[in-house]
Design a protein around this motif. Structure first.
Motif, PDB file in Angstrom:
ATOM      1  N   HIS A  83      -1.335  -3.857 -18.650  1.00  0.00           N
ATOM      2  CA  HIS A  83      -2.382  -4.879 -18.211  1.00  0.00           C
ATOM      3  C   HIS A  83      -2.003  -5.694 -16.910  1.00  0.00           C
ATOM      4  O   HIS A  83      -0.578  -5.858 -16.859  1.00  0.00           O
ATOM      5  CB  HIS A  83      -2.666  -5.870 -19.239  1.00  0.00           C
ATOM      6  CG  HIS A  83      -3.505  -5.408 -20.614  1.00  0.00           C
ATOM      7  ND1 HIS A  83      -4.703  -5.470 -20.868  1.00  0.00           N
ATOM      8  CD2 HIS A  83      -2.941  -4.685 -21.498  1.00  0.00           C
ATOM      9  CE1 HIS A  83      -5.015  -4.927 -21.933  1.00  0.00           C
ATOM     10  NE2 HIS A  83      -3.750  -4.293 -22.644  1.00  0.00           N
ATOM     11  N   ALA A  84      -2.875  -6.051 -15.912  1.00  0.00           N
ATOM     12  CA  ALA A  84      -2.493  -6.705 -15.078  1.00  0.00           C
ATOM     13  C   ALA A  84      -3.588  -7.210 -14.532  1.00  0.00           C
ATOM     14  O   ALA A  84      -4.908  -7.095 -14.511  1.00  0.00           O
ATOM     15  CB  ALA A  84      -2.098  -5.902 -13.888  1.00  0.00           C
ATOM     16  N   THR A  85      -3.113  -8.737 -13.996  1.00  0.00           N
ATOM     17  CA  THR A  85      -4.425  -9.488 -13.413  1.00  0.00           C
ATOM     18  C   THR A  85      -4.877  -8.707 -11.863  1.00  0.00           C
ATOM     19  O   THR A  85      -3.761  -8.700 -11.202  1.00  0.00           O
ATOM     20  CB  THR A  85      -3.991 -10.978 -13.401  1.00  0.00           C
ATOM     21  OG1 THR A  85      -3.829 -11.225 -14.581  1.00  0.00           O
ATOM     22  CG2 THR A  85      -5.214 -11.801 -12.972  1.00  0.00           C
ATOM     23  N   VAL A  86      -5.972  -8.948 -11.490  1.00  0.00           N
ATOM     24  CA  VAL A  86      -6.424  -8.502 -10.127  1.00  0.00           C
ATOM     25  C   VAL A  86      -7.119  -9.721  -9.569  1.00  0.00           C
ATOM     26  O   VAL A  86      -8.077 -10.100 -10.127  1.00  0.00           O
ATOM     27  CB  VAL A  86      -7.345  -7.415 -10.173  1.00  0.00           C
ATOM     28  CG1 VAL A  86      -7.548  -6.887  -8.929  1.00  0.00           C
ATOM     29  CG2 VAL A  86      -6.858  -6.386 -11.171  1.00  0.00           C
ATOM     30  N   VAL A 105      -4.180  -1.521  -6.570  1.00  0.00           N
ATOM     31  CA  VAL A 105      -5.728  -2.110  -6.438  1.00  0.00           C
ATOM     32  C   VAL A 105      -5.522  -3.188  -5.588  1.00  0.00           C
ATOM     33  O   VAL A 105      -4.686  -4.233  -5.474  1.00  0.00           O
ATOM     34  CB  VAL A 105      -5.996  -2.604  -7.973  1.00  0.00           C
ATOM     35  CG1 VAL A 105      -7.295  -3.303  -7.799  1.00  0.00           C
ATOM     36  CG2 VAL A 105      -6.200  -1.601  -8.827  1.00  0.00           C
ATOM     37  N   ASN A 106      -6.489  -3.163  -4.520  1.00  0.00           N
ATOM     38  CA  ASN A 106      -6.809  -4.094  -3.482  1.00  0.00           C
ATOM     39  C   ASN A 106      -5.417  -4.857  -2.789  1.00  0.00           C
ATOM     40  O   ASN A 106      -5.187  -5.988  -2.652  1.00  0.00           O
ATOM     41  CB  ASN A 106      -7.495  -5.215  -4.125  1.00  0.00           C
ATOM     42  CG  ASN A 106      -8.908  -4.986  -4.361  1.00  0.00           C
ATOM     43  OD1 ASN A 106      -9.351  -3.795  -4.100  1.00  0.00           O
ATOM     44  ND2 ASN A 106      -9.883  -5.971  -4.065  1.00  0.00           N
ATOM     45  N   ARG A 107      -4.498  -4.232  -2.757  1.00  0.00           N
ATOM     46  CA  ARG A 107      -2.994  -4.272  -2.166  1.00  0.00           C
ATOM     47  C   ARG A 107      -2.308  -5.319  -2.707  1.00  0.00           C
ATOM     48  O   ARG A 107      -1.155  -5.597  -2.247  1.00  0.00           O
ATOM     49  CB  ARG A 107      -3.561  -5.018  -0.555  1.00  0.00           C
ATOM     50  CG  ARG A 107      -4.287  -4.212   0.358  1.00  0.00           C
ATOM     51  CD  ARG A 107      -4.782  -5.020   1.593  1.00  0.00           C
ATOM     52  NE  ARG A 107      -3.441  -5.029   2.572  1.00  0.00           N
ATOM     53  CZ  ARG A 107      -3.114  -4.212   3.591  1.00  0.00           C
ATOM     54  NH1 ARG A 107      -4.111  -2.974   3.576  1.00  0.00           N
ATOM     55  NH2 ARG A 107      -2.319  -4.184   4.086  1.00  0.00           N
ATOM     56  N   THR A 108      -2.571  -5.971  -3.733  1.00  0.00           N
ATOM     57  CA  THR A 108      -1.976  -7.059  -4.484  1.00  0.00           C
ATOM     58  C   THR A 108      -1.372  -6.656  -5.923  1.00  0.00           C
ATOM     59  O   THR A 108      -0.668  -6.966  -6.295  1.00  0.00           O
ATOM     60  CB  THR A 108      -2.934  -8.185  -4.618  1.00  0.00           C
ATOM     61  OG1 THR A 108      -3.813  -7.805  -5.250  1.00  0.00           O
ATOM     62  CG2 THR A 108      -2.984  -8.755  -3.128  1.00  0.00           C
ATOM     63  N   THR A 109      -2.102  -5.353  -6.410  1.00  0.00           N
ATOM     64  CA  THR A 109      -1.718  -5.341  -7.822  1.00  0.00           C
ATOM     65  C   THR A 109      -1.680  -3.855  -8.161  1.00  0.00           C
ATOM     66  O   THR A 109      -2.214  -3.037  -7.706  1.00  0.00           O
ATOM     67  CB  THR A 109      -3.129  -5.512  -8.716  1.00  0.00           C
ATOM     68  OG1 THR A 109      -3.586  -6.886  -8.511  1.00  0.00           O
ATOM     69  CG2 THR A 109      -2.786  -5.488 -10.287  1.00  0.00           C
ATOM     70  N   THR A 110      -0.400  -3.569  -8.746  1.00  0.00           N
ATOM     71  CA  THR A 110       0.316  -2.341  -9.110  1.00  0.00           C
ATOM     72  C   THR A 110       0.470  -2.043 -10.295  1.00  0.00           C
ATOM     73  O   THR A 110       1.139  -2.872 -11.037  1.00  0.00           O
ATOM     74  CB  THR A 110       1.430  -1.966  -8.138  1.00  0.00           C
ATOM     75  OG1 THR A 110       0.818  -2.342  -6.586  1.00  0.00           O
ATOM     76  CG2 THR A 110       1.900  -0.420  -8.093  1.00  0.00           C
ATOM     77  N   ILE A 111       0.241  -0.791 -10.948  1.00  0.00           N
ATOM     78  CA  ILE A 111       0.753  -0.638 -12.468  1.00  0.00           C
ATOM     79  C   ILE A 111       1.157   0.829 -12.311  1.00  0.00           C
ATOM     80  O   ILE A 111       0.360   1.798 -11.724  1.00  0.00           O
ATOM     81  CB  ILE A 111      -0.350  -0.543 -13.341  1.00  0.00           C
ATOM     82  CG1 ILE A 111      -0.822  -1.890 -13.643  1.00  0.00           C
ATOM     83  CG2 ILE A 111       0.150   0.096 -14.606  1.00  0.00           C
ATOM     84  CD1 ILE A 111      -1.837  -2.147 -14.624  1.00  0.00           C
ATOM     85  N   THR A 112       2.384   1.255 -12.617  1.00  0.00           N
ATOM     86  CA  THR A 112       3.114   2.539 -12.801  1.00  0.00           C
ATOM     87  C   THR A 112       3.158   2.804 -14.239  1.00  0.00           C
ATOM     88  O   THR A 112       3.861   1.955 -14.858  1.00  0.00           O
ATOM     89  CB  THR A 112       4.458   2.706 -11.884  1.00  0.00           C
ATOM     90  OG1 THR A 112       4.251   2.392 -10.793  1.00  0.00           O
ATOM     91  CG2 THR A 112       5.102   3.823 -12.007  1.00  0.00           C
ATOM     92  N   GLU A 113       2.542   3.649 -14.413  1.00  0.00           N
ATOM     93  CA  GLU A 113       2.361   4.129 -16.066  1.00  0.00           C
ATOM     94  C   GLU A 113       2.962   5.400 -16.448  1.00  0.00           C
ATOM     95  O   GLU A 113       3.201   6.490 -15.403  1.00  0.00           O
ATOM     96  CB  GLU A 113       1.056   4.444 -16.284  1.00  0.00           C
ATOM     97  CG  GLU A 113       0.385   4.341 -17.818  1.00  0.00           C
ATOM     98  CD  GLU A 113       0.605   3.143 -18.667  1.00  0.00           C
ATOM     99  OE1 GLU A 113       1.220   2.183 -18.123  1.00  0.00           O
ATOM    100  OE2 GLU A 113       0.633   3.209 -19.933  1.00  0.00           O
ATOM    101  N   VAL A 157       0.966  -1.122   0.098  1.00  0.00           N
ATOM    102  CA  VAL A 157      -0.132   0.078  -0.075  1.00  0.00           C
ATOM    103  C   VAL A 157       0.895   1.137   0.046  1.00  0.00           C
ATOM    104  O   VAL A 157       1.965   1.003   0.592  1.00  0.00           O
ATOM    105  CB  VAL A 157      -0.759   0.054   1.326  1.00  0.00           C
ATOM    106  CG1 VAL A 157      -1.961  -1.053   1.081  1.00  0.00           C
ATOM    107  CG2 VAL A 157      -0.038  -0.028   2.356  1.00  0.00           C
ATOM    108  N   PRO A 158       0.291   2.481  -0.591  1.00  0.00           N
ATOM    109  CA  PRO A 158       1.260   3.439  -0.564  1.00  0.00           C
ATOM    110  C   PRO A 158       1.270   4.036   0.833  1.00  0.00           C
ATOM    111  O   PRO A 158       0.397   3.944   1.833  1.00  0.00           O
ATOM    112  CB  PRO A 158       0.414   4.495  -1.248  1.00  0.00           C
ATOM    113  CG  PRO A 158      -0.825   3.855  -1.829  1.00  0.00           C
ATOM    114  CD  PRO A 158      -0.760   2.356  -1.528  1.00  0.00           C
TER     115      PRO A 158
END
Ligand code: DQQ
Length: 507
Positions: A435-438, A461-469, A355-356
């Protein structure tokens, strides 16, 4: 009326802003460069980055004597990779940063003459000790450990101490603490030491691997940080089947290992093939038996390094690389950004969570909020604006319905599209083309937190998925927000985020 950073600069005059610049930028020929950097709409305003030039990996982050210190790979002469130094910034809170003088530079004719590469900092008694990789031309072909198709270097592990409370000056040991990889092994690389205390002694993990066989992390032990004994591979990977000249691109070289206890397990992070991968499992003092693994961030994020914060939380940093052609960042005069701090934990199955760091909330201005159940939710969303490309968004939605959050300029220019599509076992998150799977438990809501900072968009997203764009769309006007299928919306919040400096140059 809110005075934007740009208005401030115009009103106060660039001369005043220029006096706040570090000597390296002041000396560099140029009001031109300074004005350009301070006005560059693509330069983030609340992520750590140097005042100019190239940066990459975080190195040796540490909380020491009441202050956070961040070191990072830095080229003082250009906004492209090369001539690696350790730059240094310090902070009271991990979010407001002050640039310090460059901490460690290559020593002419020394073991690190061609570069001070990545590493870590530990306390040697009470004295901070930096352990890093020095690179130099190989004295014999057999001593070349880094061969990426462009460079041929020998890599050695070096030690330096700092006796000043501010960690500004460093004294190097004359000779390396590890002058070559374990005898008899033909390796794809030998760099980026991670050191920790274990029992009465020390352990070190070094990134390496074997051509055609996969990456590896070598484990060493030492009684005193100076004499090291090779034990065995902490973990060995498998061939990815990819072929190529640079072993980092094929997965046969693992860079930047970071290894630490978390909850009732241990976690290993490594960087390879442009991604940071995590493994969690049990460590018996010699090997990590990994039970779970995954990708730390599906976007532009590399060369991670963690530390303990003042409260003992495990905090992760990473390098946010550029995703535009070299000619463009060379012309811009800067390249590379440090990620926001992320607090790590493991769930009961050994899944890495992130988490941030809550300290980022210090930068929030007054929020605008809307609840999905409100009759005028759409009107309220339509009225929201993101100014100066600096904001935090929080979206809570039903996990079983798709939704899209669109960020567009007031004149309709697209900036970012954040889309979620549920699937039988979780769902898919897409941020522009990444793209990422959540994995979302059926009955839980989908929680999305997004940090917009000029050309950087960090999404959790939901503590498990992160995307830095990375988004290279310089939008001079405000951004508007729209949501498709707003019926799935439970709540939405938007905070303006305050810049950490007046002129995009940190301080
Ligand atoms: N960057 C450093 C190396 C490391 C690589 C050189 C990862 O130590 O392996 O700048 O980005």
């Amino acid at each position: 009326m809110k005075m934007s950073r740009r208005t401030f600069l115009m009103q106060s005059g660039m001369a005043a802003a220029a006096t706040m610049l570090p000597a390296s930028v002041r000396a560099s020929n140029s009001t031109g460069l300074r004005v350009r950097l301070a006005h560059d709409l693509l330069r983030p305003q609340y992520h750590l980055m140097p005042a100019a030039n190239w940066m990459n990996d975080p190195n040796g982050p540490i909380f020491h004597k009441g202050r956070y210190h961040m070191f990072f790979q830095y080229n003082p002469n250009a906004s492209v990779w090369g001539n690696m130094h350790w730059a240094h910034s310090s902070s009271p809170d991990m979010i407001h940063w002050k640039h310090e003088p460059v901490a460690i530079a290559p020593t002419p004719n020394g073991w690190d003459r061609d570069g001070v590469f990545s590493g870590c900092i530990v306390l040697d008694g009470a004295i901070p000790a930096a352990i890093y990789t020095g690179v130099l031309p190989p004295d014999t072909p057999a001593n070349a450990t880094l061969k990426d198709g462009q460079h041929t270097w020998r890599e050695v592990q070096c030690l330096a101490h700092s006796h000043d409370a501010h960690l500004r000056t460093w004294q190097k040991l004359a000779d390396p603490i590890l002058a070559r990889p374990p005898a008899g092994l033909a390796v794809t690389g030998f760099r980026d030491p991670c050191v920790w205390r274990e029992g009465n002694g020390w352990r070190m993990a070094v990134g390496s691997g074997f051509a055609g066989k996969g990456g590896a992390v070598f484990l060493y032990s030492s009684p005193d940080l100076r004499q090291w004994t090779y034990l065995n591979p902490l973990v060995e990977g498998r061939s990815t089947g990819q072929t190529g000249t640079n072993p980092v691109d094929t997965g046969d070289m693992w860079e930047c290992p970071d290894f630490f206890p978390l909850g009732d397990r241990h976690v290993l992070l490594i960087s390879t093939m442009g991604k940071v991968l995590w493994k969690s499992g049990h460590y018996d003092g010699k090997h990590l038996t990994a039970e779970r693994e995954g990708v730390v961030d599906h976007g532009a994020y590399y060369a991670e390094r963690s530390m303990l914060d003042r409260d003992g939380n495990r905090v992760l940093w990473g390098w946010i690389p550029e995703r535009r052609p070299e000619a463009e960042h060379r012309a811009a005069g800067w390249a590379g950004v440090m990620s926001l701090p992320r607090v790590l934990s493991l769930d009961s199955d050994g899944q890495l969570e992130m988490v941030p760091a809550p300290v980022i909330e210090k930068l929030r201005g007054a929020p605008a909020r809307v609840r999905g159940a409100e009759a005028d939710a759409k009107e309220k969303l339509d009225a929201m604006r993101i100014h100066d490309l600096a904001a935090e968004l929080y979206v809570e939605c039903a996990p079983d319905r798709p939704f899209t959050v669109d960020l567009k300029s007031e004149t309709g220019a697209p900036f970012a599209e954040i889309a979620y599509h549920p699937a039988a076992n979780g769902g898919e998150l897409r941020v522009n083309n990444t793209h990422a799977t959540v994995s979302t438990p059926k009955d839980e809501a989908l929680h999305l937190q997004a940090f917009v900072d000029a050309s950087v968009l960090e999404i959790f997203v939901n503590r498990t998925t992160t995307i830095t764009e990375r988004i290279y769309t310089a939008v001079p006007e405000a951004l508007c927000i729209s949501m498709s299928s707003a019926s799935s919306l439970r709540s939405f919040a938007l905070w303006p985020i305050k810049p950490i400096s007046r002129d995009r140059l940190t301080t």
